[in-house]
Design a protein around this motif. Structure first.
Motif, PDB file in Angstrom:
ATOM      1  N   ASN A 190       0.807  -1.226   0.000  1.00 14.27           N
ATOM      2  CA  ASN A 190       0.000   0.000   0.000  1.00 14.27           C
ATOM      3  C   ASN A 190       0.834   1.267   0.000  1.00 14.27           C
ATOM      4  OD1 ASN A 190      -2.364  -1.448  -0.020  1.00 14.27           O
ATOM      5  ND2 ASN A 190      -2.607  -1.435   2.185  1.00 14.27           N
ATOM      6  N   ASP A 222       1.668  -7.762  12.455  1.00 23.13           N
ATOM      7  CA  ASP A 222       0.534  -6.999  12.971  1.00 23.13           C
ATOM      8  C   ASP A 222       1.095  -5.869  13.838  1.00 23.13           C
ATOM      9  OD1 ASP A 222      -1.694  -5.998  14.333  1.00 23.13           O
ATOM     10  OD2 ASP A 222      -2.707  -7.930  14.330  1.00 23.13           O
ATOM     11  N   ASP A 227      -5.317   2.618   8.451  1.00 21.32           N
ATOM     12  CA  ASP A 227      -5.930   1.598   7.599  1.00 21.32           C
ATOM     13  C   ASP A 227      -5.012   1.277   6.416  1.00 21.32           C
ATOM     14  OD1 ASP A 227      -8.145   1.556   9.205  1.00 21.32           O
ATOM     15  OD2 ASP A 227      -9.217   3.077   8.042  1.00 21.32           O
ATOM     16  N   GLY A 228      -4.846  -0.017   6.165  1.00 19.40           N
ATOM     17  CA  GLY A 228      -3.976  -0.450   5.076  1.00 19.40           C
ATOM     18  C   GLY A 228      -2.500  -0.478   5.454  1.00 19.40           C
ATOM     19  N   TYR A 229      -2.242  -0.133   6.715  1.00 21.40           N
ATOM     20  CA  TYR A 229      -0.860  -0.108   7.222  1.00 21.40           C
ATOM     21  C   TYR A 229      -0.747  -1.053   8.422  1.00 21.40           C
ATOM     22  CZ  TYR A 229      -0.180   4.073   4.350  1.00 21.40           C
ATOM     23  OH  TYR A 229      -0.091   4.948   3.295  1.00 21.40           O
ATOM     24  N   ASN A 230      -1.312  -2.245   8.277  1.00 21.23           N
ATOM     25  CA  ASN A 230      -1.358  -3.194   9.392  1.00 21.23           C
ATOM     26  C   ASN A 230      -0.025  -3.898   9.614  1.00 21.23           C
ATOM     27  OD1 ASN A 230      -4.072  -2.555   9.553  1.00 21.23           O
ATOM     28  ND2 ASN A 230      -4.668  -4.188   8.178  1.00 21.23           N
ATOM     29  N   TYR A 253       4.756  -0.876   3.601  1.00 23.93           N
ATOM     30  CA  TYR A 253       3.538  -1.089   4.384  1.00 23.93           C
ATOM     31  C   TYR A 253       2.456  -1.779   3.559  1.00 23.93           C
ATOM     32  CZ  TYR A 253       5.541   2.329   7.634  1.00 23.93           C
ATOM     33  OH  TYR A 253       6.361   2.988   8.525  1.00 23.93           O
ATOM     34  N   GLY A 254       1.681  -2.630   4.228  1.00 19.41           N
ATOM     35  CA  GLY A 254       0.576  -3.300   3.543  1.00 19.41           C
ATOM     36  C   GLY A 254      -0.435  -3.843   4.532  1.00 19.41           C
ATOM     37  N   GLU A 255      -1.496  -4.439   3.982  1.00 20.14           N
ATOM     38  CA  GLU A 255      -2.524  -5.072   4.813  1.00 20.14           C
ATOM     39  C   GLU A 255      -1.946  -6.290   5.520  1.00 20.14           C
ATOM     40  OE1 GLU A 255      -5.659  -4.568   5.601  1.00 20.14           O
ATOM     41  OE2 GLU A 255      -6.201  -2.889   4.319  1.00 20.14           O
ATOM     42  N   TYR A 256      -1.237  -7.098   4.723  1.00 18.67           N
ATOM     43  CA  TYR A 256      -0.673  -8.336   5.275  1.00 18.67           C
ATOM     44  C   TYR A 256       0.600  -8.640   4.503  1.00 18.67           C
ATOM     45  CZ  TYR A 256      -0.167 -13.256   6.524  1.00 18.67           C
ATOM     46  OH  TYR A 256       0.331 -14.463   6.964  1.00 18.67           O
TER      47      TYR A 256
END
Length: 202
Positions: free
Chosen positions: A67, A109, A120-123, A143-146
């Motif tokens: 992201n 996480d 958000d989107g930086y998990n 950075y990303g969701e997963y």
């Protein structure tokens, strides 16, 4: 004849999948090398640090389906962001760890592992140390969701990070040489050449 044919078919049935796997691996390796060559050529086509970093960050986000991406360069104490300014305190905490280990850091996480909420989107985040001759010159954050890369992807991105570190070092050297060309070494003041260039521009 039937026995001989069955024996040959048995041999081929074992060899063909192995050949197919090796071909796939070779194709993937050629694809990786092609991407790396294009990336290195692009990064070396300019000595402007912002351009180099912008291109590298866009590539990382696209290649890893991430992201966002950011880079900190220690020498000029600057942070470069692709999309948005993330929590600087969070990145500084990671920098402290990376400075000690000089190894990449993967946080699956962010909130549960560090207590920080980046957005958000930086998990999750992968932090790559940028090194030139074993000297840490900065850190790149993706950075990303997963973010959970396979070993092969990590190896490739680590090679890209190494090339980015070299490109940063070249850009910094160029800036230093440019600065030396227009500043008097003894007084630290701009020299005649600088004022002539400035007058021409004006």
């Amino acid at each position: 004849d039937i026995k001989e044919y069955s024996r040959l078919l048995s041999i081929f049935s074992n060899i063909v999948p192995e050949i197919a796997v090796k071909k796939k691996q070779s194709d993937e390796r050629i694809s990786e090398l092609t991407i790396l060559y294009k990336l290195i050529r692009m990064m070396n086509s300019t000595l402007d640090l912002k351009e180099v970093l912008s291109y590298a960050m866009r590539f990382m986000v696209k290649f890893l389906k991430a992201n966002d991406c950011s880079v900190v360069v220690f020498e000029n104490k600057k942070r470069y962001f692709l999309k948005k300014v993330v929590d600087i305190k969070f990145e500084r905490m990671l920098e402290k760890k990376i400075t000690e280990t000089k190894r990449l850091l993967i946080i699956g996480d962010i909130q549960s592992e560090t207590g920080f909420k980046v957005g958000d989107g930086y998990n999750s985040v992968i932090a790559f140390p940028l090194k030139v001759r074993q000297e840490l010159i900065g850190v790149m954050y993706i950075y990303g969701e997963y973010m959970n890369l396979r070993r092969k992807e990590l190896r490739f991105v680590s090679v890209v990070a190494d090339q980015l570190a070299i490109a940063i070092a070249h850009a910094q050297q160029y800036e230093q040489i440019k600065q030396l060309a227009v500043v008097d070494k003894l007084t630290g003041l701009f020299n005649r050449r600088y004022f002539m260039e400035l007058l021409e521009r004006e």
